[in-house]
Enzyme design. Structure first.
Site, short mmCIF file in Angstrom:
data_model
loop_
_atom_site.label_atom_id
_atom_site.label_comp_id
_atom_site.label_asym_id
_atom_site.label_seq_id
_atom_site.Cartn_x
_atom_site.Cartn_y
_atom_site.Cartn_z
CB CYS A 1 -20.16 -0.78 -2.45
SG CYS A 1 -18.49 -1.25 -2.03
CB THR B 1 -16.04 -1.82 -8.02
OG1 THR B 1 -16.16 -2.85 -7.05
CG2 THR B 1 -17.34 -1.67 -8.78
CD GLU C 1 -17.67 -1.76 4.71
OE1 GLU C 1 -17.93 -1.33 5.84
OE2 GLU C 1 -17.41 -1.03 3.74
NE ARG D 1 -16.19 3.60 2.95
CZ ARG D 1 -15.72 2.64 2.15
NH1 ARG D 1 -15.15 2.95 1.01
NH2 ARG D 1 -15.82 1.38 2.50
CG PHE E 1 -30.19 -6.82 -0.41
CD1 PHE E 1 -29.51 -7.85 0.19
CD2 PHE E 1 -29.56 -5.59 -0.51
CE1 PHE E 1 -28.23 -7.69 0.70
CE2 PHE E 1 -28.28 -5.41 0.00
CZ PHE E 1 -27.62 -6.45 0.60
CB THR F 1 -12.67 2.56 -8.20
OG1 THR F 1 -13.58 1.60 -7.62
CG2 THR F 1 -11.49 1.82 -8.78
CG ASP G 1 -2.18 0.77 1.04
OD1 ASP G 1 -3.26 0.15 1.05
OD2 ASP G 1 -2.12 2.00 0.83
CD GLU H 1 -15.05 -6.50 -4.06
OE1 GLU H 1 -15.62 -7.07 -3.12
OE2 GLU H 1 -15.35 -5.35 -4.44
CG PHE H 2 -19.23 -10.58 -5.98
CD1 PHE H 2 -19.80 -9.69 -6.88
CD2 PHE H 2 -18.49 -11.64 -6.47
CE1 PHE H 2 -19.64 -9.88 -8.26
CE2 PHE H 2 -18.32 -11.85 -7.84
CZ PHE H 2 -18.90 -10.96 -8.73
C1 UDX Z 1 -22.49 -4.19 -0.86
C2 UDX Z 1 -22.85 -5.48 -1.60
O1 UDX Z 1 -23.82 -6.19 -0.83
C3 UDX Z 1 -21.62 -6.33 -1.81
O2 UDX Z 1 -21.92 -7.50 -2.53
C4 UDX Z 1 -20.59 -5.51 -2.57
O3 UDX Z 1 -19.39 -6.25 -2.77
C5 UDX Z 1 -20.29 -4.20 -1.85
O4 UDX Z 1 -21.51 -3.49 -1.61
P1 UDX Z 1 -21.96 -3.49 1.66
O5 UDX Z 1 -21.68 -2.11 1.16
O6 UDX Z 1 -21.04 -4.09 2.67
O7 UDX Z 1 -22.01 -4.52 0.44
O8 UDX Z 1 -23.40 -3.43 2.32
P2 UDX Z 1 -24.79 -4.19 2.17
O9 UDX Z 1 -24.92 -5.22 3.19
O10 UDX Z 1 -25.05 -4.57 0.77
O11 UDX Z 1 -25.79 -3.01 2.55
C6 UDX Z 1 -25.80 -1.80 1.80
C7 UDX Z 1 -26.84 -0.84 2.33
O12 UDX Z 1 -28.14 -1.28 2.01
C8 UDX Z 1 -26.82 -0.62 3.84
O13 UDX Z 1 -26.94 0.76 4.10
C9 UDX Z 1 -28.02 -1.39 4.33
O14 UDX Z 1 -28.53 -0.87 5.51
C10 UDX Z 1 -28.97 -1.21 3.16
N1 UDX Z 1 -29.98 -2.28 3.05
C11 UDX Z 1 -29.61 -3.57 2.81
C12 UDX Z 1 -31.34 -1.95 3.15
O15 UDX Z 1 -31.69 -0.79 3.35
N2 UDX Z 1 -32.27 -2.95 2.99
C13 UDX Z 1 -31.93 -4.25 2.74
O16 UDX Z 1 -32.83 -5.07 2.61
C14 UDX Z 1 -30.55 -4.55 2.65
#
Ligand code: UDX
Length: 469
Positions: A290, A142, A176, A367, A279, A106, A50, A172-173
């Site tokens: 993200c 990404t 967090e 974030r 979701f 990114t 890094d 990657e997927f």
């Molecule tokens: C996301 C993607 O899920 C992951 O696959 C990708 O690699 C990176 O982006 P992350 O940012 O860690 O992951 O969070 P995630 O668990 O997806 O939640 C994103 C946001 O959506 C959160 O603010 C969460 O509170 C909100 N959310 C999630 C909802 O409001 N409703 C839901 O049903 C699910």
């Protein structure tokens, strides 16, 4: 879809003489740091790099520069056994790796929806001239579709002509708070390479994942595809997840006016396996590092490529998401008996406690946090807002020093005229309404994540308001 059918130990394709490809991870933030530790755990020799010397120092000492559940144990263990090392010297990276994974950030460009590729450019520009033997450079970050070809051009321009350096791609997927498991036990692996040699090496670099799956009697679907598709899988998936969330949030608005309950609606819809339950949690919408930025970057890239019209719905998805935040402020005014006049809600002098600062539970990441954005909006309408979060207070304080923070829950709720639950931490899900009622000035709660049992709170004398229920 193919299940694992991978090459045996890949001595023939390696120029390092090692039995397994040696891996480097360029950029050891939440993405590269997690990958580096997990791939060391899978048995690879790994070097993390890094430009942030502080991050490298911490990791090298077995400490964590950021929080990710379960990662600290893996880092310590693999630093101790010598499989995981860190360096701030790019020449060491070039000399070590058979496979170099690009894991740099990114973010959105300033004042633009497009992705900022400057970290990627600088990583490739630093590494390429230092590469002295045949290897592959694999994109994990990404990126906008078309980036892999651009990276190959950069490398061709900057690396020695007699050293063959090939670009490959494998998105990657990671989520967090679940990132360790997402790396060790991914729900799919997507690979793209342009020659048989690069493809074989790329597969050898992922073999550990398939070996673990075989040991645990699981299948990991493998999709081998072209660059454009590999680049698109990530942003398309994130845009789809955002669409699901905004869809159910739009249904929540409908439930509010029609008298329905969106949590029952989502539950009933989700039993259709074509829809699924995940979701579909209505609330204050999505945030984080993200989903919001990937949605905007995909729309921007679509416009650049002349298909903006086909992707126009993405801006609706974002509008619905942001409208949650104004809705919560409006509801706060309604619940506290304030004006929602032509100039918007008015909250002057109202004591509001916001429970939650992070963008979701079990992380310290703030974030694009909807909770903090709502707190700031309520404050700018005149409310006195106090925030409490089990893990995100330090980051929130550093980013928004103007907001008020409490050290603990009881300090946070004392004298509140309205509680807003905006991040559904376990600690908040199990709050005792009776005990809490003794501390607040007015027993009113706005459950922005539909995380509480409304009846329980109403029975304890609270005014309860959810999102679409
Ligand atoms: C996301 C993607 O899920 C992951 O696959 C990708 O690699 C990176 O982006 P992350 O940012 O860690 O992951 O969070 P995630 O668990 O997806 O939640 C994103 C946001 O959506 C959160 O603010 C969460 O509170 C909100 N959310 C999630 C909802 O409001 N409703 C839901 O049903 C699910």
């Amino acid at each position: 879809m193919r299940s694992a059918n991978l090459p045996n130990e890949s001595e023939s394709i390696l120029t390092s003489g090692a039995a397994r490809p040696r891996l480097t991870f360029i950029g050891v933030g939440p993405l590269g740091g997690t990958y580096a530790a997990c791939y060391a755990e899978l048995g690879y020799e790994v070097l993390g790099y890094d430009v942030d010397a502080g991050r490298i120092e911490k990791f090298a000492a077995g400490e964590m520069p950021f929080y990710e559940r379960g990662l600290d144990t893996l880092v310590r263990k693999n630093v101790d056994n010598g499989r995981l090392r860190f360096t701030a010297d790019p020449a060491e990276v070039a000399a070590f790796g058979d496979v170099h994974f690009l894991c740099v950030g990114t973010p959105s460009r300033p004042n633009s929806d497009s992705a900022d590729l400057s970290y990627m450019e600088s990583a490739v520009t630093t590494l390429a001239p230092l590469l002295k033997r045949r290897c592959i450079v694999v994109g994990k970050s990404t990126v906008p579709v078309g980036t892999a070809a651009w990276v190959q051009q950069l490398i061709d321009k900057l690396s020695d002509t007699d050293v063959q350096v090939e670009v490959a791609w494998s998105p990657e997927f990671l989520q967090e708070a679940n990132a360790v498991d997402d790396v060790l036990r991914p729900n799919r692996v997507v690979l793209a390479a342009q020659s048989d040699w690069a493809s074989e090496l790329l597969q050898a670099a992922h073999k550990g994942v398939f070996e673990l799956a075989a040991m645990e009697d699981r299948e990991v679907p493998l999709v081998i595809t072209d660059f454009a598709t590999a680049e698109l899988v990530k942003v398309a998936s994130n845009a789809f997840l955002s669409t699901k969330i905004s869809f159910i949030n739009a249904m929540a608005d409908l439930c509010d006016v029609a008298g329905g309950d969106v949590t029952d609606l989502a539950r009933a819809m989700g039993y259709d396996a074509r829809i699924g339950h995940r979701f579909l949690r209505a609330g204050i919408g999505f945030g984080g590092g993200c989903l919001p930025k990937d949605l905007r970057a995909l729309a921007a890239r679509g416009r650049e490529l002349g298909v903006g019209e086909s992707l126009r719905f993405l801006s609706e998805i974002e509008d619905i998401n942001l409208s949650r935040r104004t809705k919560v402020v409006r509801l706060a005014a309604e619940l506290t008996g304030r004006e929602n006049g032509p100039n918007g809600p008015e909250l002057s002098g109202v004591n509001i406690t916001v429970l939650g600062a992070t963008f979701k539970p079990d992380t310290d990441d703030i974030r694009d946090s909807p909770a903090l954005d709502i707190a700031r909006r309520m404050r700018s309408e005149g409310a006195t807002v106090t925030i409490y979060d089990p893990m995100g207070l330090d980051n929130a304080r550093a980013r928004y020093p103007e907001l008020r923070y409490a050290h603990n829950l009881s300090e946070a709720v004392e004298g509140a005229e309205l509680l807003c639950l905006l991040t559904e931490w376990e600690e908040f899900r199990h709050l005792d309404p009776a005990a809490l009622g003794e501390l607040v000035a007015q027993p009113r709660i706005l459950d922005g994540r539909n995380a509480l049992d409304p009846q329980l709170w109403k029975n304890a004398g609270w005014t309860y308001r959810g999102m679409g229920r």
